[in-house]
Design a protein around this motif. Structure first.
Motif, PDB file in Angstrom:
ATOM      1  N   ALA A  41       0.828  -1.202   0.000  1.00  0.00           N
ATOM      2  CA  ALA A  41       0.000   0.000   0.000  1.00  0.00           C
ATOM      3  C   ALA A  41       0.863   1.253   0.000  1.00  0.00           C
ATOM      4  N   ILE A  42       2.051   1.163   0.585  1.00  0.00           N
ATOM      5  CA  ILE A  42       2.953   2.309   0.561  1.00  0.00           C
ATOM      6  C   ILE A  42       3.398   2.555  -0.876  1.00  0.00           C
ATOM      7  N   GLU A  43       3.637   1.468  -1.613  1.00  0.00           N
ATOM      8  CA  GLU A  43       3.990   1.660  -3.016  1.00  0.00           C
ATOM      9  C   GLU A  43       2.802   2.213  -3.787  1.00  0.00           C
ATOM     10  N   PHE A  44       1.615   1.851  -3.381  1.00  0.00           N
ATOM     11  CA  PHE A  44       0.465   2.478  -4.045  1.00  0.00           C
ATOM     12  C   PHE A  44       0.457   3.976  -3.795  1.00  0.00           C
ATOM     13  N   MET A  45       0.868   4.377  -2.594  1.00  0.00           N
ATOM     14  CA  MET A  45       0.952   5.822  -2.314  1.00  0.00           C
ATOM     15  C   MET A  45       1.896   6.488  -3.307  1.00  0.00           C
ATOM     16  N   SER A  46       2.972   5.779  -3.654  1.00  0.00           N
ATOM     17  CA  SER A  46       3.890   6.335  -4.650  1.00  0.00           C
ATOM     18  C   SER A  46       3.216   6.445  -6.006  1.00  0.00           C
ATOM     19  N   VAL A  47       2.411   5.443  -6.342  1.00  0.00           N
ATOM     20  CA  VAL A  47       1.721   5.481  -7.636  1.00  0.00           C
ATOM     21  C   VAL A  47       0.789   6.690  -7.686  1.00  0.00           C
ATOM     22  N   ALA A  48       0.200   7.000  -6.537  1.00  0.00           N
ATOM     23  CA  ALA A  48      -0.734   8.126  -6.510  1.00  0.00           C
ATOM     24  C   ALA A  48      -0.004   9.460  -6.440  1.00  0.00           C
ATOM     25  N   ALA A  49       1.224   9.460  -5.927  1.00  0.00           N
ATOM     26  CA  ALA A  49       1.944  10.728  -5.779  1.00  0.00           C
ATOM     27  C   ALA A  49       2.432  11.216  -7.149  1.00  0.00           C
ATOM     28  N   SER A  50       3.019  12.421  -7.148  1.00  0.00           N
ATOM     29  CA  SER A  50       3.171  13.081  -8.446  1.00  0.00           C
ATOM     30  C   SER A  50       4.209  12.452  -9.363  1.00  0.00           C
ATOM     31  N   LYS A  51       5.162  11.703  -8.823  1.00  0.00           N
ATOM     32  CA  LYS A  51       6.169  11.162  -9.723  1.00  0.00           C
ATOM     33  C   LYS A  51       5.583  10.129 -10.681  1.00  0.00           C
ATOM     34  N   TYR A  52       4.760   9.242 -10.172  1.00  0.00           N
ATOM     35  CA  TYR A  52       4.177   8.209 -11.041  1.00  0.00           C
ATOM     36  C   TYR A  52       2.788   8.600 -11.511  1.00  0.00           C
ATOM     37  N   ASP A  53       2.038   9.248 -10.657  1.00  0.00           N
ATOM     38  CA  ASP A  53       0.848   9.985 -11.055  1.00  0.00           C
ATOM     39  C   ASP A  53      -0.177   9.149 -11.806  1.00  0.00           C
ATOM     40  N   ILE A  54      -0.921   8.382 -11.050  1.00  0.00           N
ATOM     41  CA  ILE A  54      -1.910   7.501 -11.667  1.00  0.00           C
ATOM     42  C   ILE A  54      -3.003   8.294 -12.390  1.00  0.00           C
ATOM     43  N   SER A  55      -3.120   9.579 -12.093  1.00  0.00           N
ATOM     44  CA  SER A  55      -4.204  10.338 -12.741  1.00  0.00           C
ATOM     45  C   SER A  55      -3.957  10.540 -14.234  1.00  0.00           C
ATOM     46  N   ARG A  56      -2.709  10.313 -14.667  1.00  0.00           N
ATOM     47  CA  ARG A  56      -2.471  10.380 -16.109  1.00  0.00           C
ATOM     48  C   ARG A  56      -3.316   9.364 -16.860  1.00  0.00           C
ATOM     49  N   PHE A  57      -3.757   8.335 -16.156  1.00  0.00           N
ATOM     50  CA  PHE A  57      -4.508   7.274 -16.819  1.00  0.00           C
ATOM     51  C   PHE A  57      -5.987   7.325 -16.452  1.00  0.00           C
ATOM     52  N   GLY A  58      -6.384   8.432 -15.900  1.00  0.00           N
ATOM     53  CA  GLY A  58      -7.800   8.592 -15.577  1.00  0.00           C
ATOM     54  C   GLY A  58      -8.264   7.691 -14.459  1.00  0.00           C
ATOM     55  N   ALA A  59      -7.335   7.224 -13.635  1.00  0.00           N
ATOM     56  CA  ALA A  59      -7.737   6.269 -12.598  1.00  0.00           C
ATOM     57  C   ALA A  59      -7.363   6.779 -11.217  1.00  0.00           C
ATOM     58  N   GLU A  60      -7.501   8.076 -11.010  1.00  0.00           N
ATOM     59  CA  GLU A  60      -7.048   8.626  -9.736  1.00  0.00           C
ATOM     60  C   GLU A  60      -8.169   8.848  -8.736  1.00  0.00           C
TER      61      GLU A  60
END
Ligand code: SF4
Lengths: 172, 549
Positions: A41-60
């Motif tokens: 889940a901590i890695e998921f936090m990274s996915v949500a944070a700006s470096k990986y930024d899951i919102s680029r894929f419309g899934a934020e």
């Protein structure tokens, strides 16, 4: 013609199959329900944070509300004590829904081969995408997301795909 | 440093602990049990209970052991409130009863679980499917009864006597519960009248798994205790094993460990602060605080090969030395952390909303915090200046200049601000370490502890044998029982290890700072608003992996 062609003139009428239009809409608006329990889940936090930024894929739109979500991401170890809760939340999500199993623990129990750890969430709920790693890198989770989106776009997904699934917690 | 290890008769245990308490041993570190049935040395009784208590000057600890002829012993919850969950855990894992315990029920395992998993007779892989959720209603009713919010009726049932209560579950799967923690609250409007917590949803059997892995194989498991600062757990574990072996690391290895410990502290604190500010609605801070963490990840993955679960330490040293250019990159990372901290503080330091939401919220005073066995930043926030780096220094911490940051009230504000302060202090320490980093090897040269060089493995039979034996049999640790601990990011992280002389520990018990902090939590939130409970939980930095193990 591609639906997402940016060169379409504004007054165009597109004729397409309903299935495809729906698949296209779903593809870019997945709402994840993140079931994070542990390190993954901590890695998921990274996915949500700006470096990986899951919102680029419309899934934020992470709303933690099963009834509003259509993509379950199970990130972390599921213990036998946790299992009924996971199943209940999965059941509460409305169809159609997809499940990503993130990390070794969710996929297979990981290296916790012992009395309290469920040996993979597919013993209780059906899984569409497995992401290996302990924890997986953020890119790996994004890749799983892209795979699901591709399936949606190409309409590979079949609404009855898990009809015969019977998990350990389902009544026999 | 000498610590006492004493054995007392079970009938005397309560009075011995009470007398020690009067002498100033007012801090309970841990309670656990040992199942001796498969131990090679013969013992009179199959089970023993172990108590570890610390003196109020925080320098000395005592390990008190008592062998049990029957599986029963007096509770010490009347002396230490922190004993409540610790005794429940022993009951849960070993089936030892604590006479007069106020609420002796399982704590880590499910209520339907049959058997006691840490007994040697329990097979490690025997899982059990469990269905029923614990309604916690009896525990809640007792709590309400003791606060005189409900009255018991003649037929044995309960009724609200003066309030109209609503019951609500926070968790176990809720975004604001920071992992899988369940708190069951009785609400009068928005005010929490009573709260009880249930944990164990992430109980992954760490302690049982230790019993069938070699010491070095356990290192990756320790990563996953507090996964926000994996390396500090590594160090706590291998340091305990090294102490048992009686080896001393080279100056360089010690200095690198100090540097990595402080880097982990920063790593842990930024994620805690980022999360607690999100709980308050301050999402901007999340980007300021979380992005430097990504930079720490990049640095650590270059050093250790993994972002989050680094497994960098080995008994007798560590996997690698620093790489060329590490120092410059570390400096860059530190700059980014400082920038993130500054920007965040600029947003919150004089912010009225932040002050109103955090000050005098979730308060625990110094005395209660000690009695509940809280440690680390959470204890220091209550004004107790206990920091193992100062009180029982190791790895040359006494050489470095830094301050212990303490709060005064013990509220959310103090817990947040203590962490901000500690980030600065950690940076100071890292600077000092890097300025005088000694040369030398990072691994000790002892063929029975550390692996031979790859060249020796590939070119000599002795080297190959050495590698083979160490890998298969593990580092042989002399037969003894030992408690070792360090100041990890969340407080005192200790390991109580029982060795039987083989390469696998006979028993490992973790003294987990989150476990006791969580046991104090329900009472901390009683009387406050529901939304404050979320902040209180976040500010305590409960890490489920370490709490549930
Ligand atoms: S897969 Fe690894 S990182 Fe993920 S939850 Fe399990 S132990 Fe933690």
């Amino acid at each position: 013609m591609e639906l997402n062609n940016p060169n379409l003139p504004s007054d165009t009428v597109i004729v397409t199959k309903l299935d495809e239009a729906i698949g296209w809409a779903r593809e870019s608006s997945l709402w994840p329900m993140i079931f994070g329990t542990a390190c993954c889940a901590i890695e998921f936090m990274s996915v949500a944070a700006s470096k990986y930024d899951i919102s680029r894929f419309g899934a934020e739109v992470v709303r933690f509300s099963p009834r509003q979500a259509d993509l379950m991401i199970v990130a972390g170890t599921i213990t036998y004590k946790q299992a009924p809760i996971l199943k209940q939340i999965y059941d509460q999500m409305s169809e159609p829904k997809w499940v990503v199993s993130m990390g070794a623990c969710a996929c297979s129990g990981g290296f916790y081969d012992n009395y309290c750890t469920l040996q993979g969430i597919d013993e209780i709920i059906p899984v569409d995408m497995y992401v290996g790693g302990c924890p997986p890198r953020p890119e790996a989770l994004l890749d799983a997301l892209l795979c699901i989106q591709k399936d949606l776009r190409t309409n590979k997904y079949n609404p009855d795909r898990h009809k015969d699934f019977k998990g350990l917690l389902d009544e026999s | 440093m000498s610590h006492e290890y004493i054995t007392v008769a079970p009938s005397e245990l309560h009075s011995v602990i009470y007398n020690r308490y009067k002498e100033g041993f007012n801090y309970l570190l841990d309670i656990t049990a040992i199942d001796y049935t498969e131990h090679i040395d013969s013992h009179d009784e199959d089970y023993a209970v172990v108590y570890i208590i610390r003196h109020k000057d925080f320098k000395l600890h005592v390990v008190i052991k008592t062998y049990l002829p029957t599986l029963e012993i007096d509770t010490i919850t009347d002396i230490f409130s922190g004993a409540n969950w610790l005794e429940r855990e022993v009951y849960d894992q070993y089936g030892i009863k604590f006479i007069n315990h106020p609420n002796l029920r399982r704590v880590l395992n499910h209520k339907e679980f049959v058997g006691h998993p840490l007994r040697k007779s329990y097979p490690i892989t025997k899982g059990q499917l469990l269905y029923e959720v614990d309604d916690l209603i009896d525990e809640m009713n007792n709590r309400l009864l003791s606060k005189e919010v409900v009255c018991s009726l003649e037929d044995g049932s309960f009724s609200d006597c003066n309030k109209d209560l609503m019951f609500l579950n926070l968790g176990p799967s809720h975004p604001a519960s920071h992992g899988t923690i369940r708190t069951y609250v009785a609400l009068d409007g928005e005010t929490i009248e009573a709260a009880v917590s249930e944990i164990g949803y992430l109980h992954r059997g760490f302690e049982k798994s230790c019993e069938n892995h070699t010491y070095n194989q356990i290192v990756p498991y320790t990563d996953r205790l507090n996964y926000c600062s994996a390396i500090s757990n590594n160090i706590a574990f291998v340091k305990t094993v090294e102490d048992m072996l009686g080896v001393t690391l080279s100056e360089r290895a010690q200095a690198i460990r100090v540097m990595l410990l402080e880097l982990s502290r920063i790593e842990d604190h930024v994620v805690c602060l980022a999360a607690v500010l999100v709980d308050m609605g301050g999402l901007t801070n999340y980007w300021y605080m979380y992005n430097p963490r990504e930079d720490i990840y990049d640095l650590l993955s270059k050093l250790t090969g993994a972002r989050l679960t680094n497994s960098f330490m080995r008994v007798g040293g560590m996997a690698n030395d620093l790489y060329d250019g590490f120092e410059e990159e570390l400096k860059e990372v530190i700059k980014k952390v400082q920038y993130g901290v500054q920007e965040t503080l600029a947003l919150i330091k004089h912010n009225r909303i932040f002050h109103d939401r955090t000050q005098n919220v979730g308060v625990i005073n110094a005395q209660d915090a000690i009695n509940a066995s809280m440690t680390g930043p959470n204890l220091r926030a209550s004004g107790v200046s206990f920091d193992m780096r100062k009180d029982t220094p190791y790895y040359g911490y006494e050489k470095y200049e830094f301050d212990v940051i303490v709060g005064s009230v013990g509220d959310v504000y103090d817990r947040v601000m203590v962490r901000f302060g500690e980030i600065d202090e950690s940076i100071k320490i890292i600077d000092q370490v890097m300025q005088n980093l000694p040369d030398g090897e990072v691994n000790i040269k002892d063929a029975s502890i550390t692996l031979p060089s790859k060249e020796a493995v590939y070119t000599t039979i002795e080297g190959a044998m050495n590698q083979f034996k160490l890998t298969y049999e593990g580092v042989k640790v002399p037969s003894k029982e030992y408690y070792g601990s360090i100041e990890a990011t969340n407080g005192e992280l200790g390991f109580f290890i029982v060795s039987d002389g083989s390469g696998t520990p006979y028993k490992v018990k973790v003294k987990a700072p989150s476990f006791t902090a969580m046991s104090a939590y329900p009472q901390m939130v009683e009387g406050s608003q529901l939304a404050d409970a979320i902040l209180t939980l976040g500010s305590l930095n409960i890490i489920a992996g370490e709490m549930d193990r």
